[in-house]
Design a protein around this motif. Structure first.
Motif, mmCIF file in Angstrom:
data_model
loop_
_atom_site.group_PDB
_atom_site.id
_atom_site.type_symbol
_atom_site.label_atom_id
_atom_site.label_comp_id
_atom_site.label_asym_id
_atom_site.label_seq_id
_atom_site.Cartn_x
_atom_site.Cartn_y
_atom_site.Cartn_z
ATOM 1 N N GLU A 54 -8.370 6.699 11.914
ATOM 2 C CA GLU A 54 -8.487 5.639 12.919
ATOM 3 C C GLU A 54 -7.534 4.501 12.545
ATOM 4 O O GLU A 54 -7.262 3.985 11.370
ATOM 5 N N ASN A 55 -6.679 4.122 13.567
ATOM 6 C CA ASN A 55 -5.479 3.048 13.421
ATOM 7 C C ASN A 55 -6.208 1.801 13.086
ATOM 8 O O ASN A 55 -7.204 1.321 13.453
ATOM 9 N N ILE A 56 -5.239 1.008 12.481
ATOM 10 C CA ILE A 56 -5.612 -0.488 12.108
ATOM 11 C C ILE A 56 -5.191 -1.451 13.661
ATOM 12 O O ILE A 56 -4.451 -1.112 14.294
ATOM 13 N N ILE A 57 -6.018 -2.282 13.699
ATOM 14 C CA ILE A 57 -5.928 -3.046 14.787
ATOM 15 C C ILE A 57 -6.072 -4.535 14.476
ATOM 16 O O ILE A 57 -6.607 -4.652 13.353
ATOM 17 N N TYR A 58 -5.164 -5.397 15.208
ATOM 18 C CA TYR A 58 -5.114 -6.963 15.006
ATOM 19 C C TYR A 58 -5.926 -7.893 16.114
ATOM 20 O O TYR A 58 -5.674 -7.332 17.225
ATOM 21 N N LYS A 59 -6.749 -8.458 15.650
ATOM 22 C CA LYS A 59 -7.418 -9.163 16.561
ATOM 23 C C LYS A 59 -7.878 -10.542 16.245
ATOM 24 O O LYS A 59 -8.329 -10.555 14.895
ATOM 25 N N LYS A 118 -12.931 7.859 7.234
ATOM 26 C CA LYS A 118 -11.783 8.227 7.795
ATOM 27 C C LYS A 118 -10.516 7.656 7.062
ATOM 28 O O LYS A 118 -10.668 6.702 6.229
ATOM 29 N N PHE A 119 -9.326 8.308 7.334
ATOM 30 C CA PHE A 119 -8.152 7.846 6.930
ATOM 31 C C PHE A 119 -8.066 6.476 7.759
ATOM 32 O O PHE A 119 -7.961 6.509 8.901
ATOM 33 N N VAL A 120 -7.528 5.466 6.992
ATOM 34 C CA VAL A 120 -7.295 4.150 7.433
ATOM 35 C C VAL A 120 -5.823 3.952 7.994
ATOM 36 O O VAL A 120 -5.040 4.189 7.025
ATOM 37 N N GLY A 121 -5.595 3.953 9.409
ATOM 38 C CA GLY A 121 -4.216 3.944 9.747
ATOM 39 C C GLY A 121 -3.526 5.227 10.154
ATOM 40 O O GLY A 121 -4.052 6.323 10.154
ATOM 41 N N ASP A 122 -2.123 5.155 10.108
ATOM 42 C CA ASP A 122 -1.397 6.462 10.654
ATOM 43 C C ASP A 122 -0.654 6.702 9.349
ATOM 44 O O ASP A 122 0.263 5.862 8.666
ATOM 45 N N PRO A 123 -0.771 7.936 8.789
ATOM 46 C CA PRO A 123 -0.020 8.400 7.474
ATOM 47 C C PRO A 123 1.615 8.554 7.555
ATOM 48 O O PRO A 123 2.210 8.721 6.564
ATOM 49 N N ASN A 144 2.456 0.296 12.501
ATOM 50 C CA ASN A 144 1.334 0.917 12.709
ATOM 51 C C ASN A 144 1.094 1.340 11.345
ATOM 52 O O ASN A 144 1.337 2.597 11.128
ATOM 53 N N PRO A 145 0.521 0.534 10.587
ATOM 54 C CA PRO A 145 0.366 1.074 8.858
ATOM 55 C C PRO A 145 -0.387 1.933 8.451
ATOM 56 O O PRO A 145 -1.485 2.436 9.271
ATOM 57 N N GLY A 146 -0.261 2.582 7.391
ATOM 58 C CA GLY A 146 -1.301 3.733 6.928
ATOM 59 C C GLY A 146 -1.637 3.347 5.497
ATOM 60 O O GLY A 146 -0.677 2.837 4.776
ATOM 61 N N TYR A 147 -2.895 3.248 5.323
ATOM 62 C CA TYR A 147 -3.423 2.818 4.044
ATOM 63 C C TYR A 147 -4.058 4.138 3.076
ATOM 64 O O TYR A 147 -3.848 4.242 2.099
ATOM 65 N N GLY A 148 -4.858 4.853 3.520
ATOM 66 C CA GLY A 148 -5.344 5.943 2.809
ATOM 67 C C GLY A 148 -6.905 6.236 3.231
ATOM 68 O O GLY A 148 -7.342 5.702 4.203
ATOM 69 N N ALA A 149 -7.260 7.128 2.387
ATOM 70 C CA ALA A 149 -8.699 7.612 2.494
ATOM 71 C C ALA A 149 -9.329 8.096 1.061
ATOM 72 O O ALA A 149 -8.406 8.243 0.395
#
Length: 546
Positions: free
Chosen positions: A386-391, A403-408, A416-421
């Motif tokens: 699931e992608n990170i969103i900014y609000k 889930k994997f956080v962000g986009d690998p 559209n950063p990727g962080y990991g799982a």
């Protein structure tokens, strides 16, 4: 006065004679035609066959009570009962009285017999307890028939219980499985060579649905090959002899045994071996022609690095080396060295496609080690994300355990950063890939285990996916985001920046070896690695054969 004293002396004389006669009557008059000895428990009754009468001087009422049913034990001790039967024959029963049984134990708890085979059950009790008479029974007499004295005979295939019950209600049960009678029998060797003085233990085996509990061993030349017990034969002098095994229904197998002199020297087939952690090999020891030795003792100079069993099978446990010393039955020696390397887990590069996809790349590395055909793209797709969103100036993302956080495909700082799982979701994704390929392994999350337990997995030949940091650096900052909750609120989450996932492939006292999805095969100080692994929550995954 003299006359009076004379009368008193006469009375005493008469009484003495009467006393002696009574003793003779009690002792000799009840001289037993049949003496019996029993050990019984308190409350147990011993039948007095043909009982007619008992003299009060012939038993102690403190220890036994007498009735038409027999002699019943009352107290702990030793006593006897002398009685006359209805044919006027005298009997003496000697009793050793112990505590009543608090339990009973059979000589088997679970056995397997072949049809037509018999087995004698016996009962035993605790040291200070006793029971002379107990009853055997079976719940399925058509499968297991009882004859007498605890002997049961298997009648047809199936299972049945044998029970024993004491006079005071204590009970034990043995489960008996009945298989077909053996149509053949096989020895654990068909042709062997021994040195003089060596022993070998023969065992018999049968087809899957056949059984035989009791079989007999023999040899045709006992001067060459002597039999002791339990299938153990010892070579006495040079020559050849046959060992035979025969089942209860006449099936037979034979092994030819050649006996040679023990060797004057021995040597190892190789001076050194190289194996990976968890792998095994068996040493081959060579003796001169015309000599023989089957029994060796082995010793490893570093048993924590290389273990070796009594059959010469050695296993690499951690990276390093060990000298193995071999000694023959007659004390001749040889040696060889074993070098242990890390497991050969192939490198899968996460770059350039997935800069933050180390979890997927490490998973592919582990899967390929076990022979699974999977690409990095396939593994990435198998991990839910699931992608990170900014609000409102805040960063929001999913639970990293689910889930994997962000986009690998992205970095930490991309749009559209990727962080990991973490290990829970990666374990599920690994299992999904394995199941799709109808694999025979289970992905097992061992997160939370001790470091020693992690290393034991490696010693067992199981490489592990582990969470640490890139180049084992000490993180100076964190990645963080808010995780939306069911109540409408958000939970703040952070973890060390630079977290990296690798495959642990080996270790020594000083180092660990890993296959890194960025750097390839690397090694690090074991203490530093342990600290980074602890920092990331002791996360690890292994694959175990189902």
């Amino acid at each position: 006065m003299k006359q009076f004293n004379y009368k008193i002396k006469s009375v005493f004389a008469v009484l003495s004679v009467i006393t002696i006669l009574m003793m003779i009557f009690c002792i000799q008059g009840f001289a037993a035609d049949n003496d019996l000895e029993y050990t019984v428990g308190i409350g147990e009754t011993v039948p007095l066959d043909g009982f007619d009468s008992v003299d009060n001087c012939a038993y102690d009422p403190n220890f036994v009570s007498i009735s038409s049913d027999g002699a019943t034990a009352l107290a702990i001790g030793n006593t006897e009962v002398a009685y006359t039967d209805n044919n006027q024959k005298q009997h003496t029963v000697f009793l050793t009285i112990k505590e009543a049984p608090s339990s009973v134990k059979l000589n088997a708890a679970n056995i397997t017999l072949g049809v037509g085979e018999s087995f004698k059950f016996t009962a035993s009790f605790k040291k200070n307890e006793a029971c002379r008479i107990y009853n055997f029974s079976t719940n399925k007499p058509k499968i297991l028939a009882y004859s007498k004295d605890g002997i049961f005979t298997a009648k047809k295939t199936g299972s049945a219980n044998v029970s024993v019950t004491t006079y005071n209600g204590q009970k034990a049960v043995c489960k008996v499985t009945v298989k077909d009678a053996p149509s053949s029998v096989k020895l654990n060797a068909a042709n062997i060579t021994l040195g003089v003085g060596e022993s070998f233990k023969f065992t018999a085996s049968f087809k899957k649905n056949e059984a035989c509990r009791i079989y007999n061993f023999s040899t045709n030349k006992p001067k060459i090959l002597a039999y002791s017990k339990d299938g153990i034969f010892t070579a006495k002098k040079t020559g050849s002899a046959n060992v035979s095994v025969t089942t209860y229904n006449g099936q037979k197998a034979v092994c030819k045994v050649t006996v040679c002199p023990l060797p004057k020297s021995i040597s190892s087939e190789k001076s050194s071996y190289t194996i990976a952690i968890g792998k095994t090999k068996t040493a081959k020891i060579i003796v001169p022609k015309g000599y023989a030795c089957k029994t060796y003792t082995y010793k490893s100079s570093a048993p924590s690095v290389v273990s070796i069993n009594s059959k010469g099978k050695f296993q690499g446990l951690k990276v390093g080396s060990a000298k193995i010393t071999v000694k023959s039955k007659n004390g001749k020696r040889a040696s060889f060295t074993v070098y242990v390397n890390p497991m050969n887990v192939a490198f899968v590069n996460q770059f350039p496609s997935y800069p933050t996809g180390c979890e997927a790349a490490a998973s592919v590395q582990l899967l390929k080690y076990y022979g699974y055909n999977v690409t990095l793209d396939q593994m990435v797709k198998a991990i839910p994300r699931e992608n990170i969103i900014y609000k409102n100036g805040k960063c929001y993302g999913p639970d990293i355990n689910k889930k994997f956080v962000g986009d690998p495909k992205g970095t930490y700082t991309s749009g559209n950063p990727g962080y990991g799982a973490f290990s829970p979701v990666i374990t599920k994704s690994l299992q999904k890939i394995i199941d799709e390929r109808k694999g025979s392994h289970a992905a097992v999350k061992i997160t939370g285990c001790t470091f020693k337990e992690l290393l034991c997995q490696i010693s067992s030949g199981r490489p592990a996916i582990v969470w640490a940091t890139y180049k084992m650096n000490n993180p100076q900052s964190v990645n963080s985001w808010y995780i939306p909750q069911a109540n409408g609120k958000a939970k703040y989450f952070q973890y060390p920046r630079g977290t990296h996932v690798l495959v642990l492939t080996g270790y020594s006292d000083e180092y660990v070896w890993l296959t890194d999805p960025i750097l390839g095969r690397v090694s690090y100080n074991i203490s530093i690695f342990e600290a980074r692994w602890n920092l990331l929550g002791k996360q690890a995954i292994v694959l175990i054969k189902k």
